[in-house]
Design a protein around this motif. Sequence first.
Motif, short mmCIF file in Angstrom:
data_model
loop_
_atom_site.label_atom_id
_atom_site.label_comp_id
_atom_site.label_asym_id
_atom_site.label_seq_id
_atom_site.Cartn_x
_atom_site.Cartn_y
_atom_site.Cartn_z
N GLN A 10 -0.73 -0.36 2.70
CA GLN A 10 -0.55 0.56 1.38
C GLN A 10 0.58 0.54 1.87
O GLN A 10 1.98 0.63 0.77
CB GLN A 10 -0.73 2.27 1.96
CG GLN A 10 -0.21 2.61 1.04
CD GLN A 10 -0.61 4.67 1.05
OE1 GLN A 10 -0.83 5.10 2.22
NE2 GLN A 10 -1.16 5.17 -0.36
N ILE A 11 1.94 0.37 3.19
CA ILE A 11 3.58 0.21 2.23
C ILE A 11 3.89 -0.89 1.79
O ILE A 11 4.45 -0.93 0.67
CB ILE A 11 3.90 0.38 3.72
CG1 ILE A 11 3.68 1.79 5.36
CG2 ILE A 11 5.09 -0.18 3.61
CD1 ILE A 11 4.59 2.01 6.10
N TYR A 12 3.34 -1.99 2.00
CA TYR A 12 3.16 -3.26 1.12
C TYR A 12 3.14 -3.06 -0.12
O TYR A 12 4.08 -3.35 -1.03
CB TYR A 12 2.45 -3.94 1.45
CG TYR A 12 2.72 -4.98 3.12
CD1 TYR A 12 3.24 -4.38 3.93
CD2 TYR A 12 1.52 -5.11 4.11
CE1 TYR A 12 3.89 -5.02 5.78
CE2 TYR A 12 1.10 -5.57 5.39
CZ TYR A 12 2.74 -5.14 6.25
OH TYR A 12 2.35 -5.47 7.48
N TRP A 13 1.66 -2.39 -0.38
CA TRP A 13 1.46 -1.90 -2.16
C TRP A 13 2.59 -1.33 -2.14
O TRP A 13 3.53 -1.36 -3.73
CB TRP A 13 -0.18 -1.70 -2.50
CG TRP A 13 -0.21 -1.01 -3.16
CD1 TRP A 13 0.06 -0.16 -4.68
CD2 TRP A 13 -0.16 -2.30 -4.40
NE1 TRP A 13 -0.41 -0.86 -5.51
CE2 TRP A 13 -0.15 -1.99 -5.88
CE3 TRP A 13 -0.45 -3.60 -4.22
CZ2 TRP A 13 -0.86 -2.51 -7.20
CZ3 TRP A 13 -1.30 -4.09 -5.85
CH2 TRP A 13 -0.70 -3.32 -7.00
N VAL A 14 3.11 0.05 -2.09
CA VAL A 14 3.86 0.75 -2.66
C VAL A 14 5.27 -0.35 -2.52
O VAL A 14 5.84 0.52 -3.72
CB VAL A 14 4.31 2.06 -1.74
CG1 VAL A 14 4.85 2.52 -2.40
CG2 VAL A 14 2.62 2.79 -1.31
#
Length: 243
Positions: A149-153
Motif C-alpha cells: 500500500q505504501i508503494y501505491w500511495v
Amino acid sequence: MPAKEKKEKERGIRKKAFKCAFPKTIPIFAGFWFLGISYGIYMNVSGFSFLYPMLMGLTIFGGSLEFVAVTMLLGSFAPLQTLIMTLMIQARHLFYGIAMLEKYKGTGWKKPYLIFGMCDESFSINYSAEIPEDVDKGWFMFFVTLLNQIYWVTGAALGGLLGSLIQFNTEGLDFVMTAMFVVIFLEQWLKEKKHYTALIGVSVSAVCLLVFGAESFMIPTMVCILCFLTVFRGPIEKAGGLT
C-alpha cells in the motif's frame, strides 16, 4: 518476563518478519510505482490535485477501481451505478477472502487491516509464500500488505505532483502488472510437483474468456475455479497437486 525484555523480543519478531517480507515485495514496488505514477498523472490531467490520488490510495486502495473512479468523480451523481460498478470490478476479492480465511486466523488486531489492504499482489504473496518457521506469519502478512500500500500511495502522490511538470504517453504501462503476474505464475508452476490447480485455472479462464468476453469473464472464472477445486479437492490433494 520483564516489560523491557518483552518489548525487545516483540521488536525482534517484527524486525525478522519485515526482513523476510520486504524482498518479496520488491517486484510489486516496481509495478506499483509505474502504475501509481501514471494514475497520479492521469488524475492531475483530469483536474485533481495530488491530494486526491494520495487519499484515494489510502482509503480505496483498489488499483483499477481508482482509475475508474476518476470518470465517476467527473460524471453525474449516480450512487447505485457506482455501487454496481464497484462490486463488478472488485468482486474477485470475495474469492480472495474465502481463500485467506484460514491464513488470517490468529492474527489479532492486524486482521482488520489485512482484510482492508488485501489487493491482488498482497494476496498472491501471502497465499503462496513459504514463510520460514521462525518468522511470525501475522507480522509477515502485515508487512507485505503495508509495504504494497505504501508503494501505491507514494507512487500515486508522486504522479500527482509531477503531472503538471512532465508530459508523456502512459499507454501500455498497465502491462507491467500483467508481466508481474506471469512471473508469479511461473514461479508457482516451478515450485509445484503437480500442476493440476494451475491447469484448472488456465483452462477455465480461457473457456470463460471465449464464452463471456474480456469485459465479463472474471467473475464466472472465479466461480468456476472455486467449484472445480471444491469438487476435485480430494483427488488433487491425494495427488499432491494442491498447496
